[in-house]
Design a protein around this motif. Structure first.
Motif, PDB file in Angstrom:
ATOM      1  N   SER A   1       0.820  -1.212   0.000  1.00 44.72           N
ATOM      2  CA  SER A   1       0.000   0.000   0.000  1.00 44.72           C
ATOM      3  C   SER A   1       0.857   1.267   0.000  1.00 44.72           C
ATOM      4  O   SER A   1       0.398   2.328  -0.388  1.00 44.72           O
ATOM      5  CB  SER A   1      -0.952   0.008   1.203  1.00 44.72           C
ATOM      6  OG  SER A   1      -0.209   0.071   2.402  1.00 44.72           O
ATOM      7  N   ARG A   2       2.136   1.129   0.413  1.00 45.83           N
ATOM      8  CA  ARG A   2       3.001   2.317   0.404  1.00 45.83           C
ATOM      9  C   ARG A   2       3.222   2.842  -1.006  1.00 45.83           C
ATOM     10  O   ARG A   2       3.580   3.998  -1.209  1.00 45.83           O
ATOM     11  CB  ARG A   2       4.343   2.018   1.070  1.00 45.83           C
ATOM     12  CG  ARG A   2       5.250   1.114   0.244  1.00 45.83           C
ATOM     13  CD  ARG A   2       6.471   0.696   1.039  1.00 45.83           C
ATOM     14  NE  ARG A   2       7.400  -0.079   0.233  1.00 45.83           N
ATOM     15  CZ  ARG A   2       7.217  -1.354  -0.111  1.00 45.83           C
ATOM     16  NH1 ARG A   2       6.125  -1.980   0.261  1.00 45.83           N
ATOM     17  NH2 ARG A   2       8.111  -1.997  -0.843  1.00 45.83           N
ATOM     18  N   HIS A   3       2.996   1.983  -2.005  1.00 52.87           N
ATOM     19  CA  HIS A   3       3.172   2.417  -3.388  1.00 52.87           C
ATOM     20  C   HIS A   3       2.164   3.490  -3.789  1.00 52.87           C
ATOM     21  O   HIS A   3       2.380   4.205  -4.763  1.00 52.87           O
ATOM     22  CB  HIS A   3       3.089   1.209  -4.343  1.00 52.87           C
ATOM     23  CG  HIS A   3       4.219   0.244  -4.135  1.00 52.87           C
ATOM     24  ND1 HIS A   3       4.097  -1.104  -4.341  1.00 52.87           N
ATOM     25  CD2 HIS A   3       5.487   0.448  -3.725  1.00 52.87           C
ATOM     26  CE1 HIS A   3       5.247  -1.695  -4.057  1.00 52.87           C
ATOM     27  NE2 HIS A   3       6.105  -0.779  -3.685  1.00 52.87           N
TER      28      HIS A   3
ATOM     29  N   LEU B   1       6.658   0.346 -10.698  1.00 56.52           N
ATOM     30  CA  LEU B   1       6.940   1.445  -9.770  1.00 56.52           C
ATOM     31  C   LEU B   1       7.281   0.884  -8.384  1.00 56.52           C
ATOM     32  O   LEU B   1       6.508   0.966  -7.437  1.00 56.52           O
ATOM     33  CB  LEU B   1       5.748   2.403  -9.690  1.00 56.52           C
ATOM     34  CG  LEU B   1       5.954   3.697  -8.894  1.00 56.52           C
ATOM     35  CD1 LEU B   1       7.176   4.459  -9.378  1.00 56.52           C
ATOM     36  CD2 LEU B   1       4.724   4.570  -8.967  1.00 56.52           C
ATOM     37  N   ILE B   2       8.464   0.305  -8.269  1.00 52.37           N
ATOM     38  CA  ILE B   2       8.935  -0.242  -6.995  1.00 52.37           C
ATOM     39  C   ILE B   2       9.764   0.821  -6.268  1.00 52.37           C
ATOM     40  O   ILE B   2       9.993   1.909  -6.793  1.00 52.37           O
ATOM     41  CB  ILE B   2       9.767  -1.529  -7.219  1.00 52.37           C
ATOM     42  CG1 ILE B   2      10.949  -1.233  -8.142  1.00 52.37           C
ATOM     43  CG2 ILE B   2       8.884  -2.641  -7.777  1.00 52.37           C
ATOM     44  CD1 ILE B   2      11.952  -2.365  -8.243  1.00 52.37           C
ATOM     45  N   ASP B   3      10.251   0.473  -5.085  1.00 52.54           N
ATOM     46  CA  ASP B   3      10.994   1.438  -4.262  1.00 52.54           C
ATOM     47  C   ASP B   3      12.143   2.095  -5.029  1.00 52.54           C
ATOM     48  O   ASP B   3      12.286   3.314  -5.050  1.00 52.54           O
ATOM     49  CB  ASP B   3      11.567   0.746  -3.013  1.00 52.54           C
ATOM     50  CG  ASP B   3      10.481   0.153  -2.132  1.00 52.54           C
ATOM     51  OD1 ASP B   3       9.303   0.457  -2.354  1.00 52.54           O
ATOM     52  OD2 ASP B   3      10.822  -0.619  -1.229  1.00 52.54           O
ATOM     53  N   GLN B   4      12.979   1.248  -5.653  1.00 54.56           N
ATOM     54  CA  GLN B   4      14.178   1.779  -6.316  1.00 54.56           C
ATOM     55  C   GLN B   4      13.822   2.651  -7.514  1.00 54.56           C
ATOM     56  O   GLN B   4      14.471   3.672  -7.759  1.00 54.56           O
ATOM     57  CB  GLN B   4      15.084   0.638  -6.777  1.00 54.56           C
ATOM     58  CG  GLN B   4      15.742  -0.154  -5.655  1.00 54.56           C
ATOM     59  CD  GLN B   4      14.893  -1.342  -5.206  1.00 54.56           C
ATOM     60  OE1 GLN B   4      13.667  -1.359  -5.407  1.00 54.56           O
ATOM     61  NE2 GLN B   4      15.532  -2.330  -4.616  1.00 54.56           N
ATOM     62  N   VAL B   5      12.820   2.226  -8.267  1.00 51.95           N
ATOM     63  CA  VAL B   5      12.414   3.018  -9.438  1.00 51.95           C
ATOM     64  C   VAL B   5      11.889   4.377  -8.980  1.00 51.95           C
ATOM     65  O   VAL B   5      12.218   5.420  -9.561  1.00 51.95           O
ATOM     66  CB  VAL B   5      11.349   2.257 -10.272  1.00 51.95           C
ATOM     67  CG1 VAL B   5      10.790   3.152 -11.378  1.00 51.95           C
ATOM     68  CG2 VAL B   5      11.958   0.994 -10.874  1.00 51.95           C
ATOM     69  N   PHE B   6      11.098   4.364  -7.905  1.00 52.94           N
ATOM     70  CA  PHE B   6      10.603   5.644  -7.389  1.00 52.94           C
ATOM     71  C   PHE B   6      11.757   6.527  -6.924  1.00 52.94           C
ATOM     72  O   PHE B   6      11.789   7.725  -7.208  1.00 52.94           O
ATOM     73  CB  PHE B   6       9.616   5.420  -6.243  1.00 52.94           C
ATOM     74  CG  PHE B   6       9.206   6.699  -5.585  1.00 52.94           C
ATOM     75  CD1 PHE B   6       8.332   7.572  -6.223  1.00 52.94           C
ATOM     76  CD2 PHE B   6       9.719   7.074  -4.351  1.00 52.94           C
ATOM     77  CE1 PHE B   6       7.969   8.784  -5.639  1.00 52.94           C
ATOM     78  CE2 PHE B   6       9.371   8.275  -3.758  1.00 52.94           C
ATOM     79  CZ  PHE B   6       8.497   9.130  -4.409  1.00 52.94           C
TER      80      PHE B   6
ATOM     81  N   ASN C   1       4.387   4.812   7.520  1.00 55.62           N
ATOM     82  CA  ASN C   1       5.047   3.807   8.362  1.00 55.62           C
ATOM     83  C   ASN C   1       4.511   2.396   8.156  1.00 55.62           C
ATOM     84  O   ASN C   1       4.607   1.561   9.055  1.00 55.62           O
ATOM     85  CB  ASN C   1       4.934   4.226   9.829  1.00 55.62           C
ATOM     86  CG  ASN C   1       5.592   5.571  10.047  1.00 55.62           C
ATOM     87  OD1 ASN C   1       6.777   5.736   9.764  1.00 55.62           O
ATOM     88  ND2 ASN C   1       4.834   6.544  10.496  1.00 55.62           N
ATOM     89  N   VAL C   2       3.974   2.150   6.984  1.00 56.71           N
ATOM     90  CA  VAL C   2       3.461   0.810   6.682  1.00 56.71           C
ATOM     91  C   VAL C   2       4.590  -0.221   6.768  1.00 56.71           C
ATOM     92  O   VAL C   2       4.417  -1.294   7.346  1.00 56.71           O
ATOM     93  CB  VAL C   2       2.809   0.792   5.283  1.00 56.71           C
ATOM     94  CG1 VAL C   2       2.641  -0.631   4.787  1.00 56.71           C
ATOM     95  CG2 VAL C   2       1.462   1.494   5.321  1.00 56.71           C
ATOM     96  N   GLY C   3       5.727   0.116   6.210  1.00 54.84           N
ATOM     97  CA  GLY C   3       6.855  -0.830   6.176  1.00 54.84           C
ATOM     98  C   GLY C   3       7.253  -1.327   7.556  1.00 54.84           C
ATOM     99  O   GLY C   3       7.165  -2.534   7.835  1.00 54.84           O
ATOM    100  N   PRO C   4       7.659  -0.431   8.471  1.00 52.10           N
ATOM    101  CA  PRO C   4       8.061  -0.881   9.807  1.00 52.10           C
ATOM    102  C   PRO C   4       6.953  -1.649  10.534  1.00 52.10           C
ATOM    103  O   PRO C   4       7.221  -2.645  11.195  1.00 52.10           O
ATOM    104  CB  PRO C   4       8.387   0.429  10.536  1.00 52.10           C
ATOM    105  CG  PRO C   4       8.704   1.396   9.469  1.00 52.10           C
ATOM    106  CD  PRO C   4       7.898   1.005   8.276  1.00 52.10           C
TER     107      PRO C   4
END
Lengths: 224, 105
Positions: A74-76, A102-107, B43-46
């Protein structure tokens, strides 16, 4: 293809290699069919959610598996929202297909490239997106080949938890993140005997809520 | 997990993940998410990962509950991650700590 995208993307991919290998190994010990474990790279393409999926498969209800992975990803929403104005200058086909990678590194790379001309932005994005996608599938596949030859006594079943620990520690850069981690882990522990490993969902929801409250308190106190 | 369940799980996660990545790009066109949603998502990740750590260690098929060696391994992995800012080092150090812990305890 954009050579600069390769040059700038490669250093970001290197740290992801062991993560991909661990996912591959975990996929081979998962109660999900091996092909399904491999397909997580192809259709989901998101390390932490893939690892959660193959780790929980068969030991939690399918609803708990799906919910855990979707909450992780959901952070995406934030990444997508942050790039929405840049994408509004792109053709429709790219706005539809581009977000798949659109993953972490691409963002992380694209957030610093929003000043580029639309064509240049698109070429850079496609290059890093395809590079990460194809190499990720390759690395996970290699991990799946290594999995069966690694002795069980090495206890690599613990490797995902160790990697998650590293990710959590790296993500804790402010007090609200620490609050989210502590509450998430504590509630999950309290809910350890819940059926279908629903403790994960309970911990995740409680941690996200606690993190949100801590963010509001921090904002009022003037913390960045 | 059988094949039908696998297909269902992969399909739902894949679609849900794509929706999270695509909907703001396709629908917002420059507008921003409401502040409470932004704060919650930060803070979803942590939150999720720490819940996963606790549950996956507690329900390991090797032993009921949490072993001392596993706790030591997690602590070492956390310390090394903070020190080196590197997942390879963290996981490797955690595994070595686990093996030593299993030998000792």
């Amino acid at each position: 293809m954009d050579r600069r995208a390769f040059r700038e993307g490669f250093p970001l991919f290197v740290p992801a290699i062991p993560f991909g290998l661990v996912i591959g190994v975990a996929a081979m010990t998962s109660q999900m069919p091996a092909a399904g474990g491999w397909l997580t790279s192809v259709v989901i393409f998101g390390g932490a959610s893939q690892l959660a999926t193959v780790t929980l498969a068969g030991t939690a209800s399918i609803w708990a598996v799906m919910l855990a992975a979707l909450v992780i990803n959901s952070r995406h929403l934030m990444y997508s929202a942050a790039l929405s104005s840049t994408f509004s200058r792109q053709p429709r086909w790219f706005a539809v297909l581009g977000p798949f990678v659109l993953i972490d590194q691409v963002f992380a790379l694209m957030a610093t490239k929003t000043h580029l001309e639309p064509t240049e932005f698109r070429r850079y994005y496609i290059t890093v997106g395809l590079f990460f996608y194809l190499t990720w599938i390759l690395v996970v596949s290699v991990g799946m080949m290594l999995g069966p030859v690694i002795p069980v006594s090495w206890r690599l079943d613990v490797a995902p938890a160790l990697m998650f620990t590293g990710l959590v520690v790296l993500a804790i850069d402010r007090s609200p993140a620490l609050v989210a981690a502590i509450v998430g882990g504590s509630v999950a522990y309290l809910g350890i005997n819940l059926p279908e490993r629903l403790g994960i969902v309970a911990g995740a929801v409680a941690g996200v809520a606690a993190g949100g409250v801590a963010e509001m308190i921090a904002m009022r106190r003037g913390e960045r | 997990m059988n094949i039908m369940e696998t297909v269902l799980v992969l399909g739902v996660i894949a679609i849900g993940t794509y929706v999270a990545r695509a909907v703001p790009i396709l629908m917002l066109a420059g507008r921003v998410l409401p502040v409470p949603v932004q704060l919650a998502l930060r803070n979803v990740g942590p939150a999720v990962l720490s819940a996963l750590i606790v549950v996956s260690i507690s329900t390991s098929s090797f032993s009921p509950g949490i072993q001392v060696a596993e706790v030591v391994a997690l602590v070492v992995a956390g310390i090394v991650a903070r020190w080196r800012r590197n997942l390879i080092w963290a996981t490797g150090a955690g595994l070595v700590a686990l093996w030593i812990g299993l030998w000792l305890f």
